[in-house]
Scaffold this active site. Structure first.
Site, mmCIF file in Angstrom:
data_model
loop_
_atom_site.group_PDB
_atom_site.id
_atom_site.type_symbol
_atom_site.label_atom_id
_atom_site.label_comp_id
_atom_site.label_asym_id
_atom_site.label_seq_id
_atom_site.Cartn_x
_atom_site.Cartn_y
_atom_site.Cartn_z
ATOM 1 C CG ASP A 24 -77.713 56.865 -95.814
ATOM 2 O OD1 ASP A 24 -76.735 56.334 -96.374
ATOM 3 O OD2 ASP A 24 -77.802 56.987 -94.577
ATOM 4 C CG HIS A 45 -72.626 53.785 -104.581
ATOM 5 N ND1 HIS A 45 -73.349 54.325 -103.545
ATOM 6 C CD2 HIS A 45 -71.443 53.385 -104.036
ATOM 7 C CE1 HIS A 45 -72.637 54.266 -102.426
ATOM 8 N NE2 HIS A 45 -71.477 53.689 -102.702
ATOM 9 C CG LEU A 89 -86.515 69.216 -110.560
ATOM 10 C CD1 LEU A 89 -87.315 69.542 -109.308
ATOM 11 C CD2 LEU A 89 -86.286 67.711 -110.640
HETATM 12 C C1 IPE Z 1 -74.654 61.189 -95.869
HETATM 13 O O1 IPE Z 1 -74.703 59.801 -95.852
HETATM 14 C C2 IPE Z 1 -73.971 61.670 -97.108
HETATM 15 C C3 IPE Z 1 -74.700 61.404 -98.355
HETATM 16 C C4 IPE Z 1 -75.877 60.872 -98.441
HETATM 17 C C5 IPE Z 1 -74.016 61.813 -99.546
HETATM 18 P P1 IPE Z 1 -73.606 58.966 -95.058
HETATM 19 O O2 IPE Z 1 -73.985 57.541 -95.236
HETATM 20 O O3 IPE Z 1 -72.251 59.370 -95.459
HETATM 21 O O4 IPE Z 1 -73.875 59.478 -93.578
HETATM 22 P P2 IPE Z 1 -73.494 58.854 -92.175
HETATM 23 O O5 IPE Z 1 -72.033 58.588 -92.185
HETATM 24 O O6 IPE Z 1 -74.274 57.579 -92.046
HETATM 25 O O7 IPE Z 1 -73.917 59.884 -91.179
HETATM 26 C C1 IPE Z 2 -75.571 56.751 -99.836
HETATM 27 O O1 IPE Z 2 -75.486 55.394 -99.567
HETATM 28 C C2 IPE Z 2 -74.617 57.197 -100.911
HETATM 29 C C3 IPE Z 2 -73.447 57.916 -100.413
HETATM 30 C C4 IPE Z 2 -73.279 58.386 -99.203
HETATM 31 C C5 IPE Z 2 -72.365 58.141 -101.343
HETATM 32 P P1 IPE Z 2 -74.380 54.793 -98.604
HETATM 33 O O2 IPE Z 2 -73.171 54.485 -99.422
HETATM 34 O O3 IPE Z 2 -74.138 55.681 -97.441
HETATM 35 O O4 IPE Z 2 -75.060 53.443 -98.152
HETATM 36 P P2 IPE Z 2 -75.069 52.822 -96.699
HETATM 37 O O5 IPE Z 2 -75.510 53.892 -95.748
HETATM 38 O O6 IPE Z 2 -73.655 52.385 -96.408
HETATM 39 O O7 IPE Z 2 -76.028 51.684 -96.778
HETATM 40 MG MG MG Z 3 -74.895 55.827 -95.598
#
Ligand code: IPE
Ligand code: IPE
Ligand code: MG
Length: 240
Positions: free
Chosen positions: A17, A34, A129
């Site tokens: 995240d 990403h 892994l």
């Molecule tokens: C959780 O992250 C999903 C992934 C890491 C793929 P999100 O960024 O979507 O989660 P919330 O919305 O902050 O809970």
């Molecule tokens: C995690 O990073 C990747 C996915 C959930 C696809 P985020 O896209 O949730 O990044 P933030 O949380 O908005 O910074």
């Molecule tokens: Mg996120």
């Protein structure tokens, strides 16, 4: 502190995240984060493999992430196709990593599904892994599907309700046959689970770090494992 190589966790899960916030800090579009996240995942998987972690299960796209704007969803569905094509050699041919994909397979675009299934097939006999990419994955969906399958077996008279066991439930999850989850890491400072591996987390150690995923490098993963090695796992019993 150094890693204790005799007590490397067997199964680590990561909620990757903070890609979007990492990009925002750099005044770049979210998808830039990403892309860097994908490079980082490659690097830390290689590291985990090198120290003997057997399973790494990573949350890449949740069943809720479809709510995001179309351009971001499209990027997330297309980027892995290009990425895996370009780096197939380094990601598959030249490593002993085995790839698995966990999640629903009926909603992701055909090109992505094909790429992922090709990766699974090409790496199925690898002995290093097991890197599981959770894509269109959500625990509510996973557990609901398991319950439906078991209920169907009851309805068809194959089993009685009394026969249902935790092991039977596990056998109907995407992680069937996987070792117990030792450690869950979530990057970016959020302290929630966001519908990830709810059943599998029963006795896992949880580790939350403020680092955004693109910066969660080998050194940070090592710190998380050292932290894990200093935990006192009891599983409801008393210490030896
Ligand atoms: C959780 O992250 C999903 C992934 C890491 C793929 P999100 O960024 O979507 O989660 P919330 O919305 O902050 O809970
Ligand atoms: C995690 O990073 C990747 C996915 C959930 C696809 P985020 O896209 O949730 O990044 P933030 O949380 O908005 O910074
Ligand atoms: Mg996120």
């Amino acid at each position: 502190m150094e890693l204790d190589m005799t007590r490397i966790p067997e199964h680590i899960a990561i909620i990757l995240d903070g890609n979007g916030r990492w990009a925002k800090e750099r005044h770049r579009p979210r998808v830039y984060g990403h892309r860097h996240g994908a490079f980082n995942l490659r690097d830390i998987a290689k590291y985990a493999n090198s120290i003997g972690v057997k399973y790494m299960t990573v949350y890449c796209f949740s069943t809720e992430n479809w709510k995001r704007p179309d351009d971001e969803v499209n990027y997330l569905m297309n980027m892995p196709v290009r990425y895996f094509k370009k780096f197939f050699d380094t990601l598959v041919t030249k490593t002993n990593i085995r790839y698995k994909v966990l999640g629903r397979r009926d909603r992701i675009p055909a090109a992505l599904l094909k790429t992922l299934e090709d990766m699974e097939e090409a790496s199925k006999d690898k002995t290093g892994l097991t890197l599981s990419l959770c894509i269109d994955y959500g625990s509510y969906d996973e557990i609901t599907t398991a319950v439906k399958k078991i209920a169907t077996d009851v309805k068809n008279g194959k089993i009685e309700p009394e026969d249902i066991t935790p092991a039977m439930i596990e056998d109907n999850l995407f992680t069937k046959g996987y070792p117990k989850l030792d450690l869950l890491i979530r990057t970016s400072g959020e302290c929630r689970i966001s519908n990830f591996l709810l059943w599998q987390l029963g006795y896992s150690e949880l580790y939350f770090t403020d680092t955004y995923f693109p910066d969660f490098n080998e050194e940070k993963l090592k710190e998380a494992i050292i932290d894990f090695q200093n935990r006192n796992r009891r599983f409801g019993g008393l210490n030896k």
